[in-house]
Motif scaffolding. Structure first.
Motif, PDB file in Angstrom:
ATOM      1  N   ASN A  75       0.875  -1.446   0.489  1.00 27.55           N
ATOM      2  CA  ASN A  75       0.024   0.098   0.073  1.00 27.55           C
ATOM      3  C   ASN A  75       0.528   1.471   0.046  1.00 27.55           C
ATOM      4  O   ASN A  75       0.250   2.535   0.034  1.00 27.55           O
ATOM      5  CB  ASN A  75      -0.777  -0.246   1.240  1.00 27.55           C
ATOM      6  CG  ASN A  75      -2.191  -1.333   0.744  1.00 27.55           C
ATOM      7  OD1 ASN A  75      -2.258  -1.506  -0.500  1.00 27.55           O
ATOM      8  ND2 ASN A  75      -2.820  -1.432   2.127  1.00 27.55           N
ATOM      9  N   VAL A  76       1.831   0.972   0.473  1.00 25.70           N
ATOM     10  CA  VAL A  76       3.224   2.508   0.378  1.00 25.70           C
ATOM     11  C   VAL A  76       3.552   2.572  -1.093  1.00 25.70           C
ATOM     12  O   VAL A  76       3.752   3.405  -1.404  1.00 25.70           O
ATOM     13  CB  VAL A  76       4.254   2.504   1.466  1.00 25.70           C
ATOM     14  CG1 VAL A  76       5.387   3.300   1.462  1.00 25.70           C
ATOM     15  CG2 VAL A  76       3.893   2.069   2.956  1.00 25.70           C
ATOM     16  N   LYS A  77       3.957   1.614  -1.566  1.00 28.63           N
ATOM     17  CA  LYS A  77       3.977   1.503  -3.388  1.00 28.63           C
ATOM     18  C   LYS A  77       3.402   2.146  -4.116  1.00 28.63           C
ATOM     19  O   LYS A  77       3.627   1.958  -5.100  1.00 28.63           O
ATOM     20  CB  LYS A  77       5.280   0.586  -3.775  1.00 28.63           C
ATOM     21  CG  LYS A  77       6.600   1.208  -2.405  1.00 28.63           C
ATOM     22  CD  LYS A  77       7.974  -0.377  -2.919  1.00 28.63           C
ATOM     23  CE  LYS A  77       9.365  -0.517  -1.477  1.00 28.63           C
ATOM     24  NZ  LYS A  77       9.964  -0.963  -2.772  1.00 28.63           N
ATOM     25  N   ASN A  78       2.446   1.258  -3.917  1.00 32.01           N
ATOM     26  CA  ASN A  78       0.983   1.352  -4.576  1.00 32.01           C
ATOM     27  C   ASN A  78       1.718   0.178  -5.738  1.00 32.01           C
ATOM     28  O   ASN A  78       1.173   0.815  -6.517  1.00 32.01           O
ATOM     29  CB  ASN A  78       0.454   2.621  -5.795  1.00 32.01           C
ATOM     30  CG  ASN A  78       0.135   3.447  -4.301  1.00 32.01           C
ATOM     31  OD1 ASN A  78      -0.222   3.496  -2.981  1.00 32.01           O
ATOM     32  ND2 ASN A  78       0.148   4.906  -4.677  1.00 32.01           N
ATOM     33  N   LYS A  79       1.860  -0.883  -5.169  1.00 33.34           N
ATOM     34  CA  LYS A  79       2.084  -2.450  -6.290  1.00 33.34           C
ATOM     35  C   LYS A  79       1.152  -3.447  -5.156  1.00 33.34           C
ATOM     36  O   LYS A  79       0.714  -3.621  -4.621  1.00 33.34           O
ATOM     37  CB  LYS A  79       3.505  -1.792  -5.910  1.00 33.34           C
ATOM     38  CG  LYS A  79       4.833  -1.641  -6.939  1.00 33.34           C
ATOM     39  CD  LYS A  79       5.961  -1.784  -7.090  1.00 33.34           C
ATOM     40  CE  LYS A  79       6.103  -0.795  -8.179  1.00 33.34           C
ATOM     41  NZ  LYS A  79       7.726  -1.010  -7.984  1.00 33.34           N
ATOM     42  N   LEU A  80       0.553  -4.291  -6.510  1.00 38.12           N
ATOM     43  CA  LEU A  80       0.416  -5.289  -6.959  1.00 38.12           C
ATOM     44  C   LEU A  80       1.287  -6.319  -7.244  1.00 38.12           C
ATOM     45  O   LEU A  80       1.928  -6.175  -8.176  1.00 38.12           O
ATOM     46  CB  LEU A  80      -1.345  -5.088  -7.434  1.00 38.12           C
ATOM     47  CG  LEU A  80      -2.008  -6.802  -6.819  1.00 38.12           C
ATOM     48  CD1 LEU A  80      -2.353  -6.809  -5.869  1.00 38.12           C
ATOM     49  CD2 LEU A  80      -2.698  -6.300  -7.811  1.00 38.12           C
TER      50      LEU A  80
END
Length: 115
Positions: A72-77
């Motif tokens: 959620n910090v880097k906005n990555k999945l």
């Protein structure tokens, strides 16, 4: 919302690959993120999803082999795929469902698993 996948490629059966999806734009509107896959002539099928605060779902065929995670910090999945099988061959898509604007998709990345 914009989604960009990376990490596709070719691998032999039994091998591993890791997919990544970078999200940008109206991140706060996203209520679920998922990986889907599609083979020519067939529907786009759900592989794994993270809903809300972290509820995770997998399609039966990948349970125990694939792992979905979200930063959620880097906005990555991410999707870690282990013990890949030829039937996992498909174009994999990152998807996001928003609270207001519906669904968004990445451009897709090809995964090919050879015997």
């Amino acid at each position: 919302v914009q989604l960009v996948e990376s990490g596709g490629g070719m691998v032999q059966a039994g091998g591993s690959l890791r997919l990544s999806c970078a999200a940008s734009g109206s991140i706060s509107s996203i209520k679920a993120t998922a990986w889907y896959r599609q083979v020519p002539g067939k529907h786009r099928d759900l592989v794994a999803a993270i809903v809300g605060d972290g509820e995770i779902h997998y399609t039966d065929s990948v349970k125990g082999r694939f792992n979905i995670s979200r930063d959620n910090v880097k906005n990555k999945l991410a999707l870690q795929m282990n013990n890949l099988k030829p039937e996992d061959t498909a174009v994999y898509y990152c998807g996001a469902r928003t609270k207001v604007d519906g669904d968004y998709w990445g451009q897709g990345t090809q995964i090919t698993v050879s015997t």
